[in-house]
Motif scaffolding. Sequence first.
Motif, PDB file in Angstrom:
ATOM      1  N   LYS A 120       0.828  -1.208   0.000  1.00 37.42           N
ATOM      2  CA  LYS A 120       0.000   0.000   0.000  1.00 37.42           C
ATOM      3  C   LYS A 120       0.862   1.257   0.000  1.00 37.42           C
ATOM      4  CE  LYS A 120      -4.019  -2.043   2.264  1.00 37.42           C
ATOM      5  NZ  LYS A 120      -4.901  -2.048   3.464  1.00 37.42           N
ATOM      6  N   GLN A 121       1.985   1.213   0.692  1.00 33.89           N
ATOM      7  CA  GLN A 121       2.921   2.349   0.679  1.00 33.89           C
ATOM      8  C   GLN A 121       3.417   2.615  -0.733  1.00 33.89           C
ATOM      9  OE1 GLN A 121       6.121   1.603   3.388  1.00 33.89           O
ATOM     10  NE2 GLN A 121       4.998   2.323   5.164  1.00 33.89           N
ATOM     11  N   ALA A 122       3.785   1.526  -1.398  1.00 33.89           N
ATOM     12  CA  ALA A 122       4.312   1.679  -2.757  1.00 33.89           C
ATOM     13  C   ALA A 122       3.240   2.234  -3.692  1.00 33.89           C
ATOM     14  CB  ALA A 122       4.817   0.329  -3.264  1.00 33.89           C
ATOM     15  N   GLU A 123       2.010   1.761  -3.542  1.00 30.47           N
ATOM     16  CA  GLU A 123       0.926   2.246  -4.392  1.00 30.47           C
ATOM     17  C   GLU A 123       0.648   3.728  -4.134  1.00 30.47           C
ATOM     18  OE1 GLU A 123      -2.280  -0.353  -3.499  1.00 30.47           O
ATOM     19  OE2 GLU A 123      -1.454  -2.056  -4.628  1.00 30.47           O
ATOM     20  N   ARG A 124       0.675   4.122  -2.860  1.00 30.87           N
ATOM     21  CA  ARG A 124       0.439   5.525  -2.529  1.00 30.87           C
ATOM     22  C   ARG A 124       1.566   6.403  -3.061  1.00 30.87           C
ATOM     23  NH1 ARG A 124      -1.179   6.184   3.692  1.00 30.87           N
ATOM     24  NH2 ARG A 124      -1.252   8.355   2.970  1.00 30.87           N
ATOM     25  N   LYS A 125       2.780   5.917  -2.977  1.00 30.15           N
ATOM     26  CA  LYS A 125       3.918   6.692  -3.470  1.00 30.15           C
ATOM     27  C   LYS A 125       3.824   6.885  -4.975  1.00 30.15           C
ATOM     28  CE  LYS A 125       8.959   6.773  -3.430  1.00 30.15           C
ATOM     29  NZ  LYS A 125      10.199   6.081  -2.982  1.00 30.15           N
ATOM     30  N   PRO A 149       4.112  11.614   2.286  1.00 31.98           N
ATOM     31  CA  PRO A 149       4.479  10.206   2.060  1.00 31.98           C
ATOM     32  C   PRO A 149       4.561   9.431   3.367  1.00 31.98           C
ATOM     33  CG  PRO A 149       6.421  11.598   1.921  1.00 31.98           C
ATOM     34  CD  PRO A 149       5.245  12.530   2.046  1.00 31.98           C
ATOM     35  N   VAL A 150       4.292   8.156   3.231  1.00 31.95           N
ATOM     36  CA  VAL A 150       4.417   7.284   4.386  1.00 31.95           C
ATOM     37  C   VAL A 150       5.879   6.898   4.522  1.00 31.95           C
ATOM     38  CG1 VAL A 150       3.717   5.102   5.415  1.00 31.95           C
ATOM     39  CG2 VAL A 150       2.087   6.412   4.026  1.00 31.95           C
ATOM     40  N   PRO A 151       6.490   7.102   5.669  1.00 32.45           N
ATOM     41  CA  PRO A 151       7.916   6.775   5.805  1.00 32.45           C
ATOM     42  C   PRO A 151       8.165   5.293   5.583  1.00 32.45           C
ATOM     43  CG  PRO A 151       6.915   7.190   7.950  1.00 32.45           C
ATOM     44  CD  PRO A 151       5.904   7.595   6.924  1.00 32.45           C
ATOM     45  N   GLU A 152       9.225   4.995   4.824  1.00 34.32           N
ATOM     46  CA  GLU A 152       9.530   3.602   4.519  1.00 34.32           C
ATOM     47  C   GLU A 152      10.405   2.968   5.587  1.00 34.32           C
ATOM     48  OE1 GLU A 152      11.147   3.170   0.686  1.00 34.32           O
ATOM     49  OE2 GLU A 152       9.477   4.117  -0.373  1.00 34.32           O
ATOM     50  N   SER A 153      11.116   3.780   6.312  1.00 33.86           N
ATOM     51  CA  SER A 153      11.989   3.231   7.345  1.00 33.86           C
ATOM     52  C   SER A 153      11.420   3.557   8.712  1.00 33.86           C
ATOM     53  CB  SER A 153      13.403   3.812   7.213  1.00 33.86           C
ATOM     54  OG  SER A 153      13.350   5.219   7.348  1.00 33.86           O
ATOM     55  N   LEU A 154      11.809   2.775   9.672  1.00 32.95           N
ATOM     56  CA  LEU A 154      11.341   2.976  11.035  1.00 32.95           C
ATOM     57  C   LEU A 154      11.957   4.233  11.618  1.00 32.95           C
ATOM     58  CD1 LEU A 154      11.591  -0.656  12.433  1.00 32.95           C
ATOM     59  CD2 LEU A 154       9.515   0.563  11.769  1.00 32.95           C
ATOM     60  N   SER A 155      11.207   4.911  12.452  1.00 35.43           N
ATOM     61  CA  SER A 155      11.739   6.065  13.157  1.00 35.43           C
ATOM     62  C   SER A 155      12.728   5.606  14.211  1.00 35.43           C
ATOM     63  CB  SER A 155      10.597   6.844  13.814  1.00 35.43           C
ATOM     64  OG  SER A 155      10.017   6.063  14.846  1.00 35.43           O
TER      65      SER A 155
END
Length: 321
Positions: free
Chosen positions: A221-226, A238-244
Amino acid sequence: MLKTSVRGLHYRLPQLGSVKSAERGLPGLFSPATVSQLWFDRSQQVLSRLNRALEDTASTTKDDMPLPELIEDTMKHAGHRDVNVHATLLYNSQFFFDSLRPQPDQPVKKAPYAALFETPTVEFTNQPTEPSLVKWINDSFGSVTELRTLLLNSAQAINGDGYAWLVAVPQVKMGTGATTYSELAVMNTYGAGYVDDAVRGERLDKMAMARAQVEAERRQKQAERKQQNEFDDDVVAPVPESLSEGDRRQLGTQHEAESAIGAFAGRRVLPLVALDASPRAYLGDYGVFGKHHYLKNAWECIDWDVVASRAPVRVSTAVMH
């Protein structure tokens, strides 16, 4: 061992050493009515459902397959759930009764309301005498008294159906796969739970697979939104791809920790004693306030000769390392 018929698909109720007939009960622990209810009636019902489930699933079990083998053979197949559940219920009940011996001088009676306020005591008379088993208990728990306290408290804490078990814990020697036993432990099972850490490990693996699937869907879903954001005029955060940094500091799951050290690799704990802590075991003879009195009586009825015969050869930690 429960025997099968020539077809290999039909189990029969075994004869127990501790219970000769429903009319005699189990002196010192159960009245005849309770023995009839717990073993002759309930176990026969479970047995009938097991045999029916075996027929319905067209199981191809071999002749004289022991219940533990049947349980392990069916636990991984969703279509064999009914077989697995009823085989486990029957195994647990049989193991419990096979752990006991009569104590005719011990009173079996309903406990009054005041029993809830009694101060627990550590007075008891029944304890193992086999030297190697006594030493193993002392090394694992500190003393027989401490084992009794832990076992009875674990059983007391069970709400609903369940068993408290004394088990020998396996250690898998790295590089060889050889299993040895060096420690004893107390553990609980609930409902149709089977006393086997390997089963727990498999269930945790399934949970990890489900978690991984959810994570994969989240990343998709992250990839689709990006990708969608690249074509939209409106800017979407954007939704962060890496952990905070905070997320990276979080502890992992229990399964991740156990998998990292191989906690359940090849582990098949060996049961030595089972205590039925379910309401059906104490309500009839001891009443709603009598669970603790029932458990004290159950301890006094443990057949330590049977327990010693079940115990594997102990390998000291020093030898293993």
